[in-house]
Design a protein around this motif. Sequence first.
Motif, PDB file in Angstrom:
ATOM      1  N   ASP A  24     -37.474  15.655  20.131  1.00  0.00           N
ATOM      2  CA  ASP A  24     -38.347  16.338  21.093  1.00  0.00           C
ATOM      3  C   ASP A  24     -37.667  16.531  22.449  1.00  0.00           C
ATOM      4  OD1 ASP A  24     -40.366  16.444  19.209  1.00  0.00           O
ATOM      5  OD2 ASP A  24     -41.326  14.610  19.924  1.00  0.00           O
ATOM      6  N   ASN A  25     -36.614  15.760  22.724  1.00  0.00           N
ATOM      7  CA  ASN A  25     -35.918  15.841  24.001  1.00  0.00           C
ATOM      8  C   ASN A  25     -34.766  16.841  23.989  1.00  0.00           C
ATOM      9  OD1 ASN A  25     -37.582  13.733  24.742  1.00  0.00           O
ATOM     10  ND2 ASN A  25     -36.030  12.165  24.522  1.00  0.00           N
ATOM     11  N   VAL A  26     -34.493  17.444  22.847  1.00  0.00           N
ATOM     12  CA  VAL A  26     -33.299  18.264  22.667  1.00  0.00           C
ATOM     13  C   VAL A  26     -33.619  19.753  22.774  1.00  0.00           C
ATOM     14  CG1 VAL A  26     -31.441  18.883  21.063  1.00  0.00           C
ATOM     15  CG2 VAL A  26     -32.234  16.509  21.207  1.00  0.00           C
ATOM     16  N   SER A  27     -32.791  20.444  23.546  1.00  0.00           N
ATOM     17  CA  SER A  27     -32.841  21.910  23.626  1.00  0.00           C
ATOM     18  C   SER A  27     -31.493  22.439  23.167  1.00  0.00           C
ATOM     19  CB  SER A  27     -33.092  22.370  25.067  1.00  0.00           C
ATOM     20  OG  SER A  27     -34.341  21.920  25.517  1.00  0.00           O
ATOM     21  N   MET A  28     -31.526  23.391  22.258  1.00  0.00           N
ATOM     22  CA  MET A  28     -30.296  24.000  21.778  1.00  0.00           C
ATOM     23  C   MET A  28     -29.810  25.036  22.787  1.00  0.00           C
ATOM     24  SD  MET A  28     -29.801  22.371  19.029  1.00  0.00           S
ATOM     25  CE  MET A  28     -28.316  23.208  18.539  1.00  0.00           C
ATOM     26  N   VAL A  29     -28.505  25.155  22.893  1.00  0.00           N
ATOM     27  CA  VAL A  29     -27.887  26.190  23.722  1.00  0.00           C
ATOM     28  C   VAL A  29     -27.435  27.288  22.760  1.00  0.00           C
ATOM     29  CG1 VAL A  29     -26.055  26.748  25.351  1.00  0.00           C
ATOM     30  CG2 VAL A  29     -27.124  24.471  25.389  1.00  0.00           C
ATOM     31  N   ILE A  30     -28.015  28.468  22.915  1.00  0.00           N
ATOM     32  CA  ILE A  30     -27.723  29.580  22.006  1.00  0.00           C
ATOM     33  C   ILE A  30     -27.171  30.739  22.822  1.00  0.00           C
ATOM     34  CG2 ILE A  30     -28.703  31.221  20.357  1.00  0.00           C
ATOM     35  CD1 ILE A  30     -30.787  29.029  19.709  1.00  0.00           C
ATOM     36  N   MET A  31     -26.022  31.235  22.384  1.00  0.00           N
ATOM     37  CA  MET A  31     -25.398  32.389  23.027  1.00  0.00           C
ATOM     38  C   MET A  31     -25.023  33.392  21.942  1.00  0.00           C
ATOM     39  SD  MET A  31     -22.942  30.519  25.828  1.00  0.00           S
ATOM     40  CE  MET A  31     -22.414  32.059  26.560  1.00  0.00           C
ATOM     41  N   ASN A  32     -25.402  34.625  22.157  1.00  0.00           N
ATOM     42  CA  ASN A  32     -25.097  35.683  21.180  1.00  0.00           C
ATOM     43  C   ASN A  32     -25.560  35.305  19.772  1.00  0.00           C
ATOM     44  OD1 ASN A  32     -23.809  37.241  23.196  1.00  0.00           O
ATOM     45  ND2 ASN A  32     -21.971  36.014  22.945  1.00  0.00           N
TER      46      ASN A  32
END
Length: 121
Positions: A24-32
């Motif tokens: 629940d504490n994790v955010s993914m970093v998404i590029m392209n």
Amino acid sequence: MFALFCRHWGGWVPAEFRKSFNPDNVSMVIMNGRRVGYMSVRRDDQGIYVENIQLSPSLHGKGVGTELLGRLLSLHEEELVRLTTFRDNPARRLYERLGFVVTERDGETLRMARFSDKASA
């Protein structure tokens, strides 16, 4: 980070990681459209704690970490924001540039904080 964990803590211990991991504490970093890293942040009784930031090595030095932490600091500009790093972690320069200061040393491990005008030291 793996090399730093090995050098300072003797290696990566998956059981220790899983013990405190909370998705629940994790955010993914998404590029392209591709996952290129993640950031794990939690709130505790002192404020905001940055548990982990991991980015693809191909993005190091390209401003992505600065952007991620800058957004986090903007969202929590009136709160204490803390993190833990190693003395020789190259990302330490980024943390210091964004206003983090060392609050505690434990061997090669550093605890750092960014104090706001309203968060007391």
